[in-house]
Design a protein around this motif. Structure first.
Motif, PDB file in Angstrom:
ATOM      1  N   ALA A  20      78.720  44.519  62.810  1.00  0.00           N
ATOM      2  CA  ALA A  20      79.171  45.676  63.596  1.00  0.00           C
ATOM      3  C   ALA A  20      80.671  45.667  63.837  1.00  0.00           C
ATOM      4  CB  ALA A  20      78.434  45.703  64.941  1.00  0.00           C
ATOM      5  N   ASP A  21      81.311  44.506  63.812  1.00  0.00           N
ATOM      6  CA  ASP A  21      82.739  44.405  64.127  1.00  0.00           C
ATOM      7  C   ASP A  21      83.582  44.052  62.911  1.00  0.00           C
ATOM      8  OD1 ASP A  21      82.475  44.949  66.927  1.00  0.00           O
ATOM      9  OD2 ASP A  21      81.634  42.948  67.169  1.00  0.00           O
ATOM     10  N   VAL A  22      83.041  44.216  61.720  1.00  0.00           N
ATOM     11  CA  VAL A  22      83.806  44.001  60.492  1.00  0.00           C
ATOM     12  C   VAL A  22      83.737  45.284  59.666  1.00  0.00           C
ATOM     13  CG1 VAL A  22      84.060  42.681  58.370  1.00  0.00           C
ATOM     14  CG2 VAL A  22      83.381  41.518  60.476  1.00  0.00           C
ATOM     15  N   GLN A  23      84.850  45.973  59.573  1.00  0.00           N
ATOM     16  CA  GLN A  23      84.928  47.207  58.792  1.00  0.00           C
ATOM     17  C   GLN A  23      85.604  46.906  57.463  1.00  0.00           C
ATOM     18  OE1 GLN A  23      83.742  50.162  59.527  1.00  0.00           O
ATOM     19  NE2 GLN A  23      84.670  51.456  57.984  1.00  0.00           N
ATOM     20  N   ILE A  24      84.859  47.044  56.369  1.00  0.00           N
ATOM     21  CA  ILE A  24      85.404  46.793  55.029  1.00  0.00           C
ATOM     22  C   ILE A  24      85.703  48.132  54.371  1.00  0.00           C
ATOM     23  CG2 ILE A  24      84.955  45.786  52.764  1.00  0.00           C
ATOM     24  CD1 ILE A  24      83.159  43.748  54.157  1.00  0.00           C
ATOM     25  N   VAL A  25      86.958  48.342  54.033  1.00  0.00           N
ATOM     26  CA  VAL A  25      87.407  49.631  53.507  1.00  0.00           C
ATOM     27  C   VAL A  25      87.880  49.457  52.073  1.00  0.00           C
ATOM     28  CG1 VAL A  25      88.974  51.567  53.830  1.00  0.00           C
ATOM     29  CG2 VAL A  25      88.153  50.275  55.815  1.00  0.00           C
ATOM     30  N   ARG A  26      87.252  50.149  51.156  1.00  0.00           N
ATOM     31  CA  ARG A  26      87.711  50.208  49.767  1.00  0.00           C
ATOM     32  C   ARG A  26      87.471  51.637  49.292  1.00  0.00           C
ATOM     33  NH1 ARG A  26      83.197  47.091  50.006  1.00  0.00           N
ATOM     34  NH2 ARG A  26      81.309  47.873  49.003  1.00  0.00           N
ATOM     35  N   GLU A  46      91.770  59.231  56.828  1.00  0.00           N
ATOM     36  CA  GLU A  46      90.971  58.000  56.799  1.00  0.00           C
ATOM     37  C   GLU A  46      91.660  56.876  57.565  1.00  0.00           C
ATOM     38  OE1 GLU A  46      91.929  59.902  54.274  1.00  0.00           O
ATOM     39  OE2 GLU A  46      90.588  59.754  52.541  1.00  0.00           O
ATOM     40  N   THR A  47      92.991  56.804  57.449  1.00  0.00           N
ATOM     41  CA  THR A  47      93.725  55.740  58.125  1.00  0.00           C
ATOM     42  C   THR A  47      93.694  55.930  59.636  1.00  0.00           C
ATOM     43  OG1 THR A  47      95.172  55.642  56.185  1.00  0.00           O
ATOM     44  CG2 THR A  47      95.894  54.471  58.157  1.00  0.00           C
ATOM     45  N   ARG A  48      93.784  57.167  60.090  1.00  0.00           N
ATOM     46  CA  ARG A  48      93.703  57.417  61.538  1.00  0.00           C
ATOM     47  C   ARG A  48      92.347  56.990  62.089  1.00  0.00           C
ATOM     48  NH1 ARG A  48      96.755  63.266  61.533  1.00  0.00           N
ATOM     49  NH2 ARG A  48      98.887  62.467  61.804  1.00  0.00           N
ATOM     50  N   ASP A  49      91.300  57.228  61.324  1.00  0.00           N
ATOM     51  CA  ASP A  49      89.973  56.782  61.757  1.00  0.00           C
ATOM     52  C   ASP A  49      89.931  55.261  61.904  1.00  0.00           C
ATOM     53  OD1 ASP A  49      89.084  59.395  61.740  1.00  0.00           O
ATOM     54  OD2 ASP A  49      88.204  59.267  59.730  1.00  0.00           O
ATOM     55  N   LEU A  50      90.574  54.543  60.971  1.00  0.00           N
ATOM     56  CA  LEU A  50      90.624  53.084  61.058  1.00  0.00           C
ATOM     57  C   LEU A  50      91.402  52.626  62.284  1.00  0.00           C
ATOM     58  CD1 LEU A  50      91.280  51.943  57.372  1.00  0.00           C
ATOM     59  CD2 LEU A  50      89.164  51.761  58.667  1.00  0.00           C
ATOM     60  N   GLU A  55     102.164  57.410  51.578  1.00  0.00           N
ATOM     61  CA  GLU A  55     103.284  57.098  52.484  1.00  0.00           C
ATOM     62  C   GLU A  55     102.951  57.478  53.920  1.00  0.00           C
ATOM     63  OE1 GLU A  55     108.076  58.013  52.997  1.00  0.00           O
ATOM     64  OE2 GLU A  55     106.975  58.774  51.256  1.00  0.00           O
ATOM     65  N   GLY A  56     102.322  58.636  54.091  1.00  0.00           N
ATOM     66  CA  GLY A  56     101.939  59.055  55.437  1.00  0.00           C
ATOM     67  C   GLY A  56     100.914  58.130  56.055  1.00  0.00           C
ATOM     68  N   ALA A  57      99.929  57.702  55.242  1.00  0.00           N
ATOM     69  CA  ALA A  57      98.913  56.774  55.743  1.00  0.00           C
ATOM     70  C   ALA A  57      99.536  55.434  56.110  1.00  0.00           C
ATOM     71  CB  ALA A  57      97.831  56.581  54.683  1.00  0.00           C
TER      72      ALA A  57
END
Length: 401
Positions: free
Chosen positions: A98-104, A114-118, A144-146
């Motif tokens: 629950a506390d490990v978010q893996i993003v690919r 997507e980055t704001r959600d992270l 660049e914005g992310a």
């Protein structure tokens, strides 16, 4: 099996991460009032894992995330976090903690949304674990914005939140971000170590494992795929025949077309496996009747899904082409080694006759120009040049030498 065993040929990195995990464990324990934290902690809130493709960047990041969430009782007896068996380690490694978010991403880039959600997730306290861990496997694909959005979160970290970023090199990450991360550089694993883990972990025949590891020159993921997927071996064999097909202009154009078509077929196959399922699941979620029309106001959502699937197919095609170009580069590297009389082990020992023929029929200078042509093709694909044009230019350059 400890989580560090997954890091093939990365002993130094394993030691650094294990030491940081011990300090992280002491820090969390100190919050609970049990023991004081170490005076000079080797733990920090942001890490950057770099290394060549196949070195195991994401594997190292996942192993570290598992060690941070380790709840083995052996820790209290002096054991090292990262046992690999407890619930914290197991769920972190398989991606269900629950506390490990893996993003690919399977798209060409990671955007601001997507980055704001992270970043919003990173502000939360751990729900069940010891740390809130964000593993960003494709940090080099941030726009660049992310990257600017991520910078704010790295500059002002939330308590007990850890960012684990993975990229091929430090140049692939914004200077302002990498300057706030602790850098870990992984190396290409030794061929023997890759073959050994394919035998131990995947049960692959030792001879097949050794051949796959040697052919991919230490790339763990590609070696496993080559050893287990007959179609991957067939595609590689077809790529290695390409240098013999560029004797005339017609052969160059045909070889380029077939290479691009093969990559397109790979993308189409993946789309058939994934796109239909995604579309049906979205239609069900939006309330569409079985075989009926979509509700009003849902056209925009469906269009967004179609655009995302199209971008994924584009990336899949480029990734497939890039793998073929890497194999081709390895082929000409072997030719160059023969021309210089090097005793280095050949990656393409199964094509020794062809290598010898090409080595005798050209000069080292021509071979280097051919390798440069392949590198130029890869760069052109990165700049969104039409794949067929880029590959045709490469095959013509291979013919010219």
């Amino acid at each position: 099996m400890p989580v560090w065993d997954e890091l093939v040929g990365q002993d130094k990195v394993s030691e650094q991460l294990a030491a940081a995990a011990r300090d992280a464990d002491a820090l969390v324990t100190a919050v609970a009032g049990a023991t004081p934290p170490p005076e000079a902690s080797r733990m920090t809130h942001a890490w950057l894992f770099t290394g060549p493709p196949g070195s195991g960047r994401s594997t190292a990041a996942r192993a570290f995330a598992a060690a941070l969430q380790c709840v083995s009782p052996d820790r209290a007896l002096g054991g090292v976090p990262g046992c690999g068996f407890c619930d914290g380690c197991h769920t972190s490694l398989i991606g269900t903690h629950a506390d490990v978010q893996i993003v690919r991403t399977d798209l060409l880039s990671i955007g601001v949304k997507e980055t704001r959600d992270l970043v919003r997730r990173a502000q939360l306290s751990p729900a069940v674990g010891r740390w809130q861990v964000i593993v960003l496997e494709d940090a080099d694909r941030l726009t660049e914005g992310a990257g600017n959005v991520l910078l704010k979160a790295v500059e002002e970290p939330a308590p007990r939140t850890v960012w684990l970023l993975c990229a091929p090199s430090i140049e692939d990450v914004l200077p302002t971000i990498r300057s706030r991360c602790r850098l870990l550089t992984l190396r290409t694993p030794p061929v023997g170590a890759v073959a050994d883990i394919l035998v131990r972990r995947d049960g692959i025949d030792p001879d097949v494992a050794a051949a796959a590891a040697n052919a991919t020159q230490g790339h763990i993921g590609r070696a496993r795929r080559l050893a287990t997927d007959p179609r991957a071996r067939e595609r590689r064999a077809a790529v290695l025949r390409l240098p013999l097909r560029v004797d005339d202009v017609g052969g160059c154009l045909r070889a380029a077309q077939e290479l691009v078509d093969t990559a397109s077929d790979d993308a189409k196959q993946l789309a058939e496996e994934v796109d239909v399922k995604e579309t049906e699941e979205l239609k069900t979620a939006l309330g569409a009747a079985q075989g009926g029309r979509m509700p009003r106001g849902t056209a925009g959502v469906m269009k967004e899904l179609e655009d995302r699937q199209k971008r994924r197919r584009t990336r899949t095609q480029r990734d497939s082409l890039d793998l073929a170009l890497i194999d081709l580069t390895g082929f000409y590297r072997d030719v160059l080694a023969l021309q210089f009389g090097s005793r280095l082990a050949m990656a393409n020992a199964d094509a020794a006759d062809v290598l010898e023929r090409l080595a005798r029929g050209s000069s080292p200078e021509a071979t280097l120009r051919r390798i440069d042509a392949i590198a130029a093709c890869r760069e052109a694909l990165d700049r969104n040049v039409a794949p067929l044009l880029a590959v045709e230019a490469m095959t013509m350059a291979l013919r010219a030498g």
